[in-house]
Design an enzyme around this catalytic site. Sequence first.
Site, PDB file in Angstrom:
ATOM      1  N   ASN A   1       4.384 -10.860   8.998  1.00  7.80           N
ATOM      2  CA  ASN A   1       3.018 -11.042   9.178  1.00  7.80           C
ATOM      3  C   ASN A   1       3.351 -11.714  11.340  1.00  7.80           C
ATOM      4  OD1 ASN A   1       0.700 -10.542   9.321  1.00  7.80           O
ATOM      5  ND2 ASN A   1       0.323 -13.015   9.926  1.00  7.80           N
TER       6      ASN A   1
ATOM      7  N   GLU B   1       4.289  -9.179   3.973  1.00  6.03           N
ATOM      8  CA  GLU B   1       3.662  -8.308   5.393  1.00  6.03           C
ATOM      9  C   GLU B   1       2.527  -9.081   5.578  1.00  6.03           C
ATOM     10  OE1 GLU B   1       4.505  -5.719   6.599  1.00  6.03           O
ATOM     11  OE2 GLU B   1       2.878  -4.521   6.870  1.00  6.03           O
TER      12      GLU B   1
ATOM     13  N   SER C   1      -5.853   1.934  -2.642  1.00  3.56           N
ATOM     14  CA  SER C   1      -5.150   2.552  -1.523  1.00  3.56           C
ATOM     15  C   SER C   1      -3.947   2.976  -1.130  1.00  3.56           C
ATOM     16  CB  SER C   1      -4.547   0.958  -0.750  1.00  3.56           C
ATOM     17  OG  SER C   1      -3.273   0.460  -1.593  1.00  3.56           O
TER      18      SER C   1
ATOM     19  N   SER D   1       5.416  -2.361  11.842  1.00  7.22           N
ATOM     20  CA  SER D   1       5.952  -3.638  11.055  1.00  7.22           C
ATOM     21  C   SER D   1       6.928  -3.333  10.156  1.00  7.22           C
ATOM     22  CB  SER D   1       3.983  -3.299  10.070  1.00  7.22           C
ATOM     23  OG  SER D   1       3.125  -3.115  11.016  1.00  7.22           O
TER      24      SER D   1
ATOM     25  N   SER E   1       1.905  -0.358  -5.734  1.00  9.42           N
ATOM     26  CA  SER E   1       0.488  -0.470  -4.030  1.00  9.42           C
ATOM     27  C   SER E   1      -0.037  -2.343  -4.570  1.00  9.42           C
ATOM     28  CB  SER E   1      -0.241   0.619  -3.930  1.00  9.42           C
ATOM     29  OG  SER E   1      -0.574   0.280  -3.253  1.00  9.42           O
TER      30      SER E   1
ATOM     31  N   HIS F   1       0.761  -1.531   0.226  1.00 10.29           N
ATOM     32  CA  HIS F   1      -0.087  -0.011  -0.352  1.00 10.29           C
ATOM     33  C   HIS F   1       0.985   1.263  -0.044  1.00 10.29           C
ATOM     34  CE1 HIS F   1      -3.040  -2.928   0.818  1.00 10.29           C
ATOM     35  NE2 HIS F   1      -2.642  -3.058   1.889  1.00 10.29           N
TER      36      HIS F   1
ATOM     37  N   HIS G   1      -7.598  -9.213   3.221  1.00 18.73           N
ATOM     38  CA  HIS G   1      -6.468  -8.911   2.176  1.00 18.73           C
ATOM     39  C   HIS G   1      -7.037  -8.283   0.452  1.00 18.73           C
ATOM     40  CE1 HIS G   1      -2.940  -7.211   0.881  1.00 18.73           C
ATOM     41  NE2 HIS G   1      -2.938  -8.270  -0.489  1.00 18.73           N
TER      42      HIS G   1
ATOM     43  N   HIS H   1      -3.516   2.359   8.697  1.00 18.63           N
ATOM     44  CA  HIS H   1      -3.702   2.146  10.216  1.00 18.63           C
ATOM     45  C   HIS H   1      -3.193   3.756  10.220  1.00 18.63           C
ATOM     46  CE1 HIS H   1      -4.712  -1.524  10.130  1.00 18.63           C
ATOM     47  NE2 HIS H   1      -3.292  -2.287  10.515  1.00 18.63           N
TER      48      HIS H   1
ATOM     49  N   ASP I   1       3.359  -8.090  -0.180  1.00 19.15           N
ATOM     50  CA  ASP I   1       1.397  -7.382   0.885  1.00 19.15           C
ATOM     51  C   ASP I   1       0.911  -7.997   0.711  1.00 19.15           C
ATOM     52  OD1 ASP I   1      -0.491  -6.767   2.718  1.00 19.15           O
ATOM     53  OD2 ASP I   1      -0.035  -4.573   2.859  1.00 19.15           O
TER      54      ASP I   1
ATOM     55  N   LYS J   1       4.184  -6.925  14.785  1.00 17.43           N
ATOM     56  CA  LYS J   1       3.266  -7.352  13.510  1.00 17.43           C
ATOM     57  C   LYS J   1       2.155  -7.953  13.151  1.00 17.43           C
ATOM     58  CE  LYS J   1       1.832  -6.856   9.899  1.00 17.43           C
ATOM     59  NZ  LYS J   1       0.030  -7.011   8.734  1.00 17.43           N
TER      60      LYS J   1
ATOM     61  N   ASP K   1      -0.250  -4.952  14.121  1.00 13.36           N
ATOM     62  CA  ASP K   1      -0.743  -3.771  13.201  1.00 13.36           C
ATOM     63  C   ASP K   1      -2.260  -4.315  12.866  1.00 13.36           C
ATOM     64  OD1 ASP K   1      -1.619  -4.410  10.506  1.00 13.36           O
ATOM     65  OD2 ASP K   1       0.612  -3.550   9.879  1.00 13.36           O
ATOM     66  N   ASN K   2      -2.495  -5.815  12.872  1.00 11.56           N
ATOM     67  CA  ASN K   2      -3.742  -6.871  12.185  1.00 11.56           C
ATOM     68  C   ASN K   2      -4.291  -5.952  13.641  1.00 11.56           C
ATOM     69  OD1 ASN K   2      -1.026  -7.819  11.590  1.00 11.56           O
ATOM     70  ND2 ASN K   2      -2.222  -9.902  11.243  1.00 11.56           N
TER      71      ASN K   2
ATOM     72  N   CYS L   1      -5.958  -1.950  13.245  1.00 10.13           N
ATOM     73  CA  CYS L   1      -7.514  -1.531  12.929  1.00 10.13           C
ATOM     74  C   CYS L   1      -7.892  -1.652  13.613  1.00 10.13           C
ATOM     75  CB  CYS L   1      -7.624  -3.399  12.351  1.00 10.13           C
ATOM     76  SG  CYS L   1      -6.976  -4.226  11.151  1.00 10.13           S
TER      77      CYS L   1
ATOM     78  N   GLN M   1       9.702  -5.493   8.648  1.00  9.25           N
ATOM     79  CA  GLN M   1      10.231  -5.527   7.085  1.00  9.25           C
ATOM     80  C   GLN M   1      11.232  -5.479   6.645  1.00  9.25           C
ATOM     81  OE1 GLN M   1       8.928  -6.627   4.329  1.00  9.25           O
ATOM     82  NE2 GLN M   1       6.710  -6.812   4.122  1.00  9.25           N
TER      83      GLN M   1
HETATM   84  P1  NAI Z   1      -5.810 -14.726  11.450  1.00  7.34           P
HETATM   85  O1  NAI Z   1      -5.770 -15.895  10.693  1.00  7.34           O
HETATM   86  O2  NAI Z   1      -5.773 -14.031  12.674  1.00  7.34           O
HETATM   87  O3  NAI Z   1      -8.218 -14.775  11.028  1.00  7.34           O
HETATM   88  C1  NAI Z   1      -9.014 -14.515  10.307  1.00  7.34           C
HETATM   89  C2  NAI Z   1     -10.053 -15.840  10.578  1.00  7.34           C
HETATM   90  O4  NAI Z   1     -10.987 -15.540  10.480  1.00  7.34           O
HETATM   91  C3  NAI Z   1      -9.431 -17.115  11.537  1.00  7.34           C
HETATM   92  O5  NAI Z   1      -9.692 -16.666  13.473  1.00  7.34           O
HETATM   93  C4  NAI Z   1     -10.487 -17.753  11.122  1.00  7.34           C
HETATM   94  O6  NAI Z   1     -11.058 -18.936  12.379  1.00  7.34           O
HETATM   95  C5  NAI Z   1     -12.084 -16.779  10.766  1.00  7.34           C
HETATM   96  N1  NAI Z   1     -12.702 -17.152   9.969  1.00  7.34           N
HETATM   97  C6  NAI Z   1     -11.629 -18.382   8.658  1.00  7.34           C
HETATM   98  N2  NAI Z   1     -12.711 -18.594   7.184  1.00  7.34           N
HETATM   99  C7  NAI Z   1     -14.168 -18.277   8.262  1.00  7.34           C
HETATM  100  C8  NAI Z   1     -15.486 -18.449   8.124  1.00  7.34           C
HETATM  101  N3  NAI Z   1     -15.994 -18.585   6.799  1.00  7.34           N
HETATM  102  N4  NAI Z   1     -16.844 -17.401   8.578  1.00  7.34           N
HETATM  103  C9  NAI Z   1     -15.969 -16.578  10.418  1.00  7.34           C
HETATM  104  N5  NAI Z   1     -14.253 -17.064  10.240  1.00  7.34           N
HETATM  105  C10 NAI Z   1     -13.802 -17.664   9.596  1.00  7.34           C
HETATM  106  O7  NAI Z   1      -5.917 -13.530  10.406  1.00  7.34           O
HETATM  107  P2  NAI Z   1      -5.372 -11.759  10.472  1.00  7.34           P
HETATM  108  O8  NAI Z   1      -4.455 -12.102  10.682  1.00  7.34           O
HETATM  109  O9  NAI Z   1      -7.250 -11.364  10.976  1.00  7.34           O
HETATM  110  O10 NAI Z   1      -6.071 -11.596   8.968  1.00  7.34           O
HETATM  111  C11 NAI Z   1      -7.831 -11.769   8.058  1.00  7.34           C
HETATM  112  C12 NAI Z   1      -7.423 -11.079   6.850  1.00  7.34           C
HETATM  113  O11 NAI Z   1      -6.572  -9.319   6.690  1.00  7.34           O
HETATM  114  C13 NAI Z   1      -6.169 -11.670   6.292  1.00  7.34           C
HETATM  115  O12 NAI Z   1      -6.487 -11.497   4.627  1.00  7.34           O
HETATM  116  C14 NAI Z   1      -5.011 -10.533   6.129  1.00  7.34           C
HETATM  117  O13 NAI Z   1      -3.959 -10.525   4.978  1.00  7.34           O
HETATM  118  C15 NAI Z   1      -5.547  -9.052   6.414  1.00  7.34           C
HETATM  119  N6  NAI Z   1      -5.009  -7.688   6.851  1.00  7.34           N
HETATM  120  C16 NAI Z   1      -5.498  -6.359   6.878  1.00  7.34           C
HETATM  121  C17 NAI Z   1      -5.093  -5.913   7.526  1.00  7.34           C
HETATM  122  C18 NAI Z   1      -6.171  -4.421   6.358  1.00  7.34           C
HETATM  123  O14 NAI Z   1      -5.506  -3.305   6.984  1.00  7.34           O
HETATM  124  N7  NAI Z   1      -6.772  -4.088   6.604  1.00  7.34           N
HETATM  125  C19 NAI Z   1      -4.175  -5.764   8.576  1.00  7.34           C
HETATM  126  C20 NAI Z   1      -3.330  -6.911   8.804  1.00  7.34           C
HETATM  127  C21 NAI Z   1      -4.110  -7.829   7.913  1.00  7.34           C
END
Ligand code: NAI
Length: 406
Positions: A155, A130, A55, A335, A50, A27, A275, A327, A105, A160, A164-165, A169, A339
Amino acid sequence: MPGLMYLRKKYGNKKPLKNARIAGCLHMTIQTAVLIETLIELGAEVRWSSCNIFSTQDHAAAALAKKGIPVFAWKGMNEQEFDWCIEQTLFFGDKSRPLNMILDDGGDLTNMVLDKYPQFSKGIKGVSEETTTGVLRLYERVNKGTLPIPAINVNDSVTKSKFDNKYGCRESLVDAIRRATDLMLAGKTAIVAGFGDVGKGSAESLKQAGVRVMVSEIDPICALQACMEGYEVVPMAEGVKRADIIVTATGNKDIITSKHFLATKDKAVVCNIGHFDNEIDMAWLEKNYGNTKVNIKPQVDKYHIKGKDVIVLAEGRLVNLGCATGHPSFVMSNSFCNQTLAQIELWNNNNTYKNQVYILPKHLDEEVARLHLEKLGAKLEILTPSQAKYIGVPIKGPFKSEAYRY
Ligand code: NAI
């Protein structure tokens, strides 16, 4: 970004990234600009795109371009332009100087290089990834035997994903919903799909704004954690009927599909903070109700589904970067320290790694946290020798075993 400033001070003269040609796809925000400048100060040549079509902060990209740093990103590009931008980062000057490091990322750059330009992988010393979704793609490659370079999973550094996550958020989800909708959040009802790190931060973000929050989960441990935090745990099909705000945070696909859209309340706000945009079935919505769409403002669309309105943010792409600015800098400093350390490690010690996915050693994770304490006025206790002996850790750390989960 105190951590990045410290790394510049510590490594600026030594230039540990000298001769590295880093192609980055992350991003293009102001925080990323500070990361890019840090990599350059440490000796690298950098080209950037990006990892999401919405983003980029155009002022951040413009500031880098003005300095002569090749950056291929603007807010609101289409998917062809997205691929074109990534492709522009692969050659440094002329065709004889391709990238030799990847900073990614989500894995789109990695996939393009490894699938479309496999001849480059010989010269690439490694990739640092990332996010959760990108890391998943790397592990898939390891299992299939298609990862030809070493990778560092940034990650899963504690400093991180647990910051960050989660805390990122916690700040940026509500920020995005407010900027997009100006909605009064207090008193509303929301459902967050997924109670991983992003879901935990997202649910808390809404809770702090006075929203009553439900959570949907597949994993009993995360579901129980949600219960302990006071959230109601329900299947999405049930929660969607009561929710004013629907957030997907799973990293999985097909979380909001036709049956959920058909069951939403009037004026429900639907968004995704994971993501990729496949958490929400936008294709179905566009195909069946695209003709009812009213674009209220950039990244805010209203659809009319069988007598009621549904408001979709950022076309189902990650909302905190699409409708807000991602963020805050402080958390991104954590984070991006990871990196930077991952890039230094892979560039200098590539021969000690196999074509596997690694995480940074715990002492570096602790170091990243330490670099951010002073700014917050936090002062640590120091173990006495007898205390250190009693709990079996060195006085200066690492303080926890690998099994510890924070
Ligand atoms: P995580 O693996 O810690 O959490 C995902 C959760 O979703 C898990 O607990 C899993 O059991 C649950 N899950 C999976 N399928 C499901 C379903 N059908 N119904 C309900 N729950 C379900 O992953 P994390 O780190 O929380 O990341 C989640 C997403 O966010 C990823 O795509 C990651 O790349 C992205 N991300 C976005 C950020 C942002 O700033 N927007 C920052 C960091 C990560």
